[in-house]
Design an enzyme around this catalytic site. Structure first.
Site, PDB file in Angstrom:
ATOM      1  N   TYR A 178      -6.300   7.195   0.562  1.00  0.00           N
ATOM      2  CA  TYR A 178      -6.956   6.066   1.234  1.00  0.00           C
ATOM      3  C   TYR A 178      -6.404   5.843   2.638  1.00  0.00           C
ATOM      4  O   TYR A 178      -6.997   5.141   3.451  1.00  0.00           O
ATOM      5  CB  TYR A 178      -6.817   4.784   0.415  1.00  0.00           C
ATOM      6  CG  TYR A 178      -7.556   4.787  -0.918  1.00  0.00           C
ATOM      7  CD1 TYR A 178      -8.361   5.852  -1.293  1.00  0.00           C
ATOM      8  CD2 TYR A 178      -7.451   3.724  -1.786  1.00  0.00           C
ATOM      9  CE1 TYR A 178      -9.026   5.851  -2.494  1.00  0.00           C
ATOM     10  CE2 TYR A 178      -8.121   3.723  -3.004  1.00  0.00           C
ATOM     11  CZ  TYR A 178      -8.901   4.796  -3.356  1.00  0.00           C
ATOM     12  OH  TYR A 178      -9.561   4.799  -4.565  1.00  0.00           O
ATOM     13  N   LYS A 185      -1.983  14.920 -10.963  1.00  0.00           N
ATOM     14  CA  LYS A 185      -2.868  16.071 -11.156  1.00  0.00           C
ATOM     15  C   LYS A 185      -2.079  17.295 -10.702  1.00  0.00           C
ATOM     16  O   LYS A 185      -2.499  18.062  -9.812  1.00  0.00           O
ATOM     17  CB  LYS A 185      -4.168  15.855 -10.349  1.00  0.00           C
ATOM     18  CG  LYS A 185      -5.262  16.865 -10.625  1.00  0.00           C
ATOM     19  CD  LYS A 185      -5.908  16.713 -11.986  1.00  0.00           C
ATOM     20  CE  LYS A 185      -6.957  17.794 -12.206  1.00  0.00           C
ATOM     21  NZ  LYS A 185      -7.359  17.951 -13.605  1.00  0.00           N
ATOM     22  N   ASP A 236      -6.942  13.282 -15.787  1.00  0.00           N
ATOM     23  CA  ASP A 236      -8.165  13.391 -16.603  1.00  0.00           C
ATOM     24  C   ASP A 236      -7.866  13.062 -18.060  1.00  0.00           C
ATOM     25  O   ASP A 236      -8.629  12.358 -18.728  1.00  0.00           O
ATOM     26  CB  ASP A 236      -8.822  14.776 -16.453  1.00  0.00           C
ATOM     27  CG  ASP A 236      -7.821  15.911 -16.311  1.00  0.00           C
ATOM     28  OD1 ASP A 236      -6.605  15.639 -16.239  1.00  0.00           O
ATOM     29  OD2 ASP A 236      -8.245  17.076 -16.291  1.00  0.00           O
ATOM     30  N   ASP A 280      -6.336   3.064  -8.689  1.00  0.00           N
ATOM     31  CA  ASP A 280      -7.538   2.267  -8.435  1.00  0.00           C
ATOM     32  C   ASP A 280      -8.515   2.444  -9.600  1.00  0.00           C
ATOM     33  O   ASP A 280      -9.028   1.488 -10.182  1.00  0.00           O
ATOM     34  CB  ASP A 280      -8.161   2.764  -7.119  1.00  0.00           C
ATOM     35  CG  ASP A 280      -9.293   1.885  -6.638  1.00  0.00           C
ATOM     36  OD1 ASP A 280      -9.534   0.834  -7.259  1.00  0.00           O
ATOM     37  OD2 ASP A 280      -9.945   2.267  -5.649  1.00  0.00           O
ATOM     38  N   ASP A 284      -9.028  -0.198 -13.176  1.00  0.00           N
ATOM     39  CA  ASP A 284     -10.333  -0.791 -13.508  1.00  0.00           C
ATOM     40  C   ASP A 284     -10.745  -0.416 -14.925  1.00  0.00           C
ATOM     41  O   ASP A 284     -11.307  -1.236 -15.659  1.00  0.00           O
ATOM     42  CB  ASP A 284     -11.409  -0.328 -12.528  1.00  0.00           C
ATOM     43  CG  ASP A 284     -11.526  -1.275 -11.339  1.00  0.00           C
ATOM     44  OD1 ASP A 284     -10.616  -2.122 -11.189  1.00  0.00           O
ATOM     45  OD2 ASP A 284     -12.491  -1.168 -10.574  1.00  0.00           O
TER      46      ASP A 284
END
Ligand code: NAD
Length: 361
Positions: A142, A191, A223, A247, A251
């Protein structure tokens, strides 16, 4: 002890829910002998209306000089057409930057009395869950280099994921410290099978882990983590991860609890001054109607006591009062079912929490 708290009520239901949390803090302050001093500052749409900008300099200075900040929510349809630099949400990014908040803490747990609102299978919910997502907030993709360029097949765009050892070390320490106050287990999510930045993340987390021999650490690919959060959230205690993975996963974790009106969050930096806010938005559809659920903001205030002021007993007391009120069956509209006899408004729910707080031994 005196604590100076900056109140940024914001827009929509922000003023109602922050006022509720203030009443709860005043009750807890009275019971435990603390003096909470509140000063209000404008941010978001209301600041655009009053001063022409979403984050006036007085708000930044006031928050920086406070011991902590309690925020409601910002935004609403009135300001949806404003140009990018004048959007209410700019206030949130500006405050995070000004307070140098690099950690976002999001607890997600199931209230046993609210199992019905949870989207997971009953046998999974019966195991219960209570996890804390520790998300890095100021680095990664980001904030990395980005742009457009001419590629082999014409125009292309790129964003860059980059993490320094320093950034990973400091977020890892927050996770390990947090785990020490909980069930002493950290799962680091990355990852690393694909990304070099994740390989550095993993190496660094394990090096920091050596400073915390009492805490167990393991790794999980992002994942797999997205699946495990749905298959068996009870396996997680503290989860630490990068900005983008956090992020998305935070959620997902909030969604499986069943109600957005119950979830608190904290953003922390190098100093004790944190920013505490519910995870939901300004809910313009119910603003000013005494329909908002104040619990997420009340629990955010409890996090402030725990993380910024080291007042664990007082934070426990607020959390216990909220749980007791829910266990007794009291509901605001967002968590009510057909079996709810009386739906409470924001003000009435606040009174129930305060009653429990004052009655508890
Ligand atoms: P929202 O979270 O405001 O509302 C989504 C739904 O949940 C609505 O039906 C709302 O009534 C309900 N809801 C939310 N909080 C509730 C509560 N405490 N009690 C009962 N019901 C509640 O999300 P949205 O509708 O997508 O966004 C509305 C505005 O809020 C937008 O302007 C958005 O940009 C802004 N927003 C702000 C923040 C923030 O300030 N941190 C976060 C998200 C969205």
């Amino acid at each position: 002890m005196t604590y100076r708290i900056a109140l940024v009520k914001g827009d929509g239901i922000g003023p109602e829910i922050v006022s509720s949390a203030v009443k709860v803090l005043e009750a807890v302050g009275g019971r435990y002998g603390h003096d909470f001093q509140f000063t209000e500052y404008l941010a978001g749409g209301c600041a655009i209306d009053a001063c022409g900008v979403p984050l006036p300099p007085e708000t930044v200075a006031g928050c920086q000089q406070s011991d902590s900040v309690l925020l409601g929510a910002v935004g609403g349809p009135k300001w949806d057409t404003m140009p990018g630099h004048l959007r209410p949400e700019k206030a949130l990014l500006g405050l995070r930057a000004a307070l140098e908040l690099y950690t976002n803490l999001r607890p997600a747990r199931i209230f046993p009395a609210l199992k019905g609102a949870c989207a997971l299978r009953p046998d999974i919910i019966d195991r219960g869950f209570d996890l804390m997502i520790v998300r890095e907030l100021t680095g990664g993709i980001y904030f990395g280099e980005r742009g457009r360029r001419e590629g082999k097949y014409g125009e292309e765009a790129f964003d860059t994921e980059a993490y320094s050892v320093h950034e990973i070390e400091r977020i890892a320490r927050v996770a390990f410290e947090s785990a020490r106050k909980r069930r002493k287990n950290v799962v680091s999510i990355d990852k690393a099978n694909v990304l070099e930045s994740s390989r550095l993340w993993r190496e660094t987390v394990h090096r920091v882990a050596k400073e915390y021999p009492d805490v167990t650490v393991s790794d999980m690919l992002v994942d797999n983590a997205a699946m495990q959060l749905i298959r068996d959230p009870s396996r997680f205690d503290v989860v630490v991860t990068s900005n983008m993975f956090g992020d998305i996963l935070s959620d997902e974790a909030s969604q499986i609890t069943g109600s957005i009106g119950l979830l608190a969050s904290a953003s922390l930096g190098a100093t004790k001054c944190g920013l505490y806010e519910p995870i939901h938005g300004s809910a313009p559809d119910i603003a000013g109607q005494n329909k908002a659920n104040p619990i997420a903001t009340v629990l955010s205030a409890a996090m402030m006591l725990r993380y910024s002021f080291d007042l664990s007993a007082e934070a426990d007391a607020i959390e216990a009062a909220v749980t007791a009120v829910i266990d007794e069956g009291w509901r605001t509209a967002d968590i009510a079912t057909d079996a709810t006899a009386e739906v409470l408004g924001c003000a009435e729910m606040t009174e129930k929490i305060i009653d429990k707080l004052l009655l508890a031994k």
